[in-house]
Design an enzyme around this catalytic site. Structure first.
Site, PDB file in Angstrom:
ATOM      1  N   VAL A  77      82.361  50.357  31.763  1.00  0.00           N
ATOM      2  CA  VAL A  77      81.899  49.139  31.104  1.00  0.00           C
ATOM      3  C   VAL A  77      83.006  48.096  31.223  1.00  0.00           C
ATOM      4  O   VAL A  77      84.157  48.350  30.866  1.00  0.00           O
ATOM      5  CB  VAL A  77      81.609  49.439  29.612  1.00  0.00           C
ATOM      6  CG1 VAL A  77      81.137  48.182  28.894  1.00  0.00           C
ATOM      7  CG2 VAL A  77      80.589  50.564  29.480  1.00  0.00           C
ATOM      8  N   CYS A  78      82.668  46.916  31.713  1.00  0.00           N
ATOM      9  CA  CYS A  78      83.680  45.870  31.901  1.00  0.00           C
ATOM     10  C   CYS A  78      84.266  45.432  30.556  1.00  0.00           C
ATOM     11  O   CYS A  78      83.527  45.040  29.645  1.00  0.00           O
ATOM     12  CB  CYS A  78      83.060  44.664  32.593  1.00  0.00           C
ATOM     13  SG  CYS A  78      84.134  43.216  32.519  1.00  0.00           S
ATOM     14  N   ILE A  79      85.562  45.445  30.470  1.00  0.00           N
ATOM     15  CA  ILE A  79      86.212  45.148  29.189  1.00  0.00           C
ATOM     16  C   ILE A  79      85.994  43.696  28.755  1.00  0.00           C
ATOM     17  O   ILE A  79      85.716  43.432  27.584  1.00  0.00           O
ATOM     18  CB  ILE A  79      87.724  45.498  29.235  1.00  0.00           C
ATOM     19  CG1 ILE A  79      88.352  45.318  27.846  1.00  0.00           C
ATOM     20  CG2 ILE A  79      88.486  44.696  30.264  1.00  0.00           C
ATOM     21  CD1 ILE A  79      89.693  45.997  27.691  1.00  0.00           C
TER      22      ILE A  79
END
Lengths: 130, 135, 102
Positions: A77-79
């Site tokens: 999941v992209c931070i």
């Protein structure tokens, strides 16, 4: 063959996460590898463990968690996108002074570099969004 | 085998109405560290991302259009803009901001990063990539 | 060096399918998924534009999305074929890259 998958739209409102799930299942069943799925834009919302859809509906997060456990798919999941939308793991919650975290089992929060790395390391990159 | 792949970022959406343009740019900036062969394509409503004179104070959101001018510092120097998409929207190159880079192979001469291409050229650019990321 | 293009929007809502068709090279494949499957239907205002490309492009629609919407392969433009998720996977593997027209 190695497939990387990018999901860039949220669950339930859009079909993207379902289409991606069906695609990944079929790819693995046909003997391909899907080493990583990257969640970006509203796609990060797939990873909250706090969603409670009606019992007679699929639970999109649980489908992905199960797929990851069974086939070793790395769900990233992209931070930056996650922080905007309130998706936090334990580390980030404490770093940001938040009182809770919500990321589901099988998902991990990391940087956009993981998306680029996936593009480099896989044979094909397939995007599902809206 | 070389580890360098050709990455194309396809931008077909206008800025501000949705977050796609901004988050696409974030990928480009992070991706630059991987030293791949990067190009950006702007077609359909994506050409609106590059217009000059964007002012977002009234919206209270960040104006990210100046970031395009910093791409040269990240060695991202190929911004292909489709001529037909501009024309269909009543735009010309004069409506776009000036984006320059310093060419290290040519005595650091300043050159434009925006390259206006025809639809046929865009088709060739798209079909010459290893990885196509659409936002 | 062919590309698989995926289109997930109804062509009656956005220009995406037309833009995709205009950017596809002979020998490329187009797979209509999600609401994109409406683009494969015969007898619409766009059928002729799709049919005109059916010979030079491999145009497919995703069966599962077609069926979900009460349609079947009999309703498709001639030259457009229906493929399931297995076929989707094969198209990705057989082409050199996949480009999503979102």
């Amino acid at each position: 063959m190695k497939f990387g998958v990018l999901i860039s739209e949220g669950p339930y409102t859009h079909e993207a996460a379902d289409t991606a799930y069906n695609f990944v299942k079929s790819a693995i069943a046909k003997g391909h590898e899907v080493p990583r799925v990257f969640f970006y834009h509203d796609g990060v919302n797939v990873s909250t463990r706090l969603s409670v859809p009606p019992q007679d509906e699929r639970n999109i997060q649980k489908q992905w968690t199960a797929l990851a456990a069974e086939h070793g798919v790395d769900l990233v999941v992209c931070i930056a996108a996650a922080q905007r939308r309130g998706i936090l793991d334990e580390n980030e919650a404490s770093r940001q002074g938040k009182d809770a975290n919500n990321i589901a089992e099988g998902f991990r929060i990391s940087g956009l570099g993981q998306l680029i790395e996936m593009g480099i390391q896989t044979d094909r990159l397939v995007t599902f969004g809206d | 085998m070389s580890d360098t792949k050709k990455f194309l970022y396809v931008n077909r959406r206008a800025p501000y109405g949705t977050i796609y343009a901004l988050e696409s740019l974030e990928v480009v900036l992070i991706g630059a560290a991987f030293e791949q062969d990067v190009s950006l394509a702007f077609l359909d409503d994506g050409v609106f991302q590059l217009t000059k004179g964007q002012k977002t104070d009234g919206l209270g959101v960040k104006n990210f259009s100046p970031t395009f001018r910093a791409l040269g510092d990240y060695d991202v120097t190929k911004l292909y803009v489709e001529k037909e998409s501009l024309e269909e929207r009543g735009l010309s190159e004069a409506d776009l901001q000036e984006i320059m880079y310093e060419d290290e192979d040519d005595d650091w001469e300043e050159k434009p990063s925006i390259r206006i291409v025809s639809r046929a050229e865009m088709v060739d650019i798209m079909s010459d990539q290893d990885v196509v990321l659409s936002f | 060096m062919a590309t698989l293009h995926t289109v997930n929007k109804s062509p009656f809502m956005t220009q995406t399918l037309l833009s995709c068709i205009n950017h596809a090279k002979d020998g490329d494949a187009i797979l209509m998924i999600e609401d994109g499957v409406y683009g494969g239907m015969a007898g619409t205002g766009l059928s002729d534009a799709v049919a005109a490309k059916a010979a030079s492009l491999n145009i497919c629609v995703l069966t599962e999305d077609l069926e979900a919407r009460g349609l079947d392969a009999g309703r498709l433009v001639e030259g457009v074929s229906a493929v399931g998720y297995d076929g989707f996977v094969d198209l990705v593997a057989e082409t050199d890259r996949t480009q999503a027209w979102l």
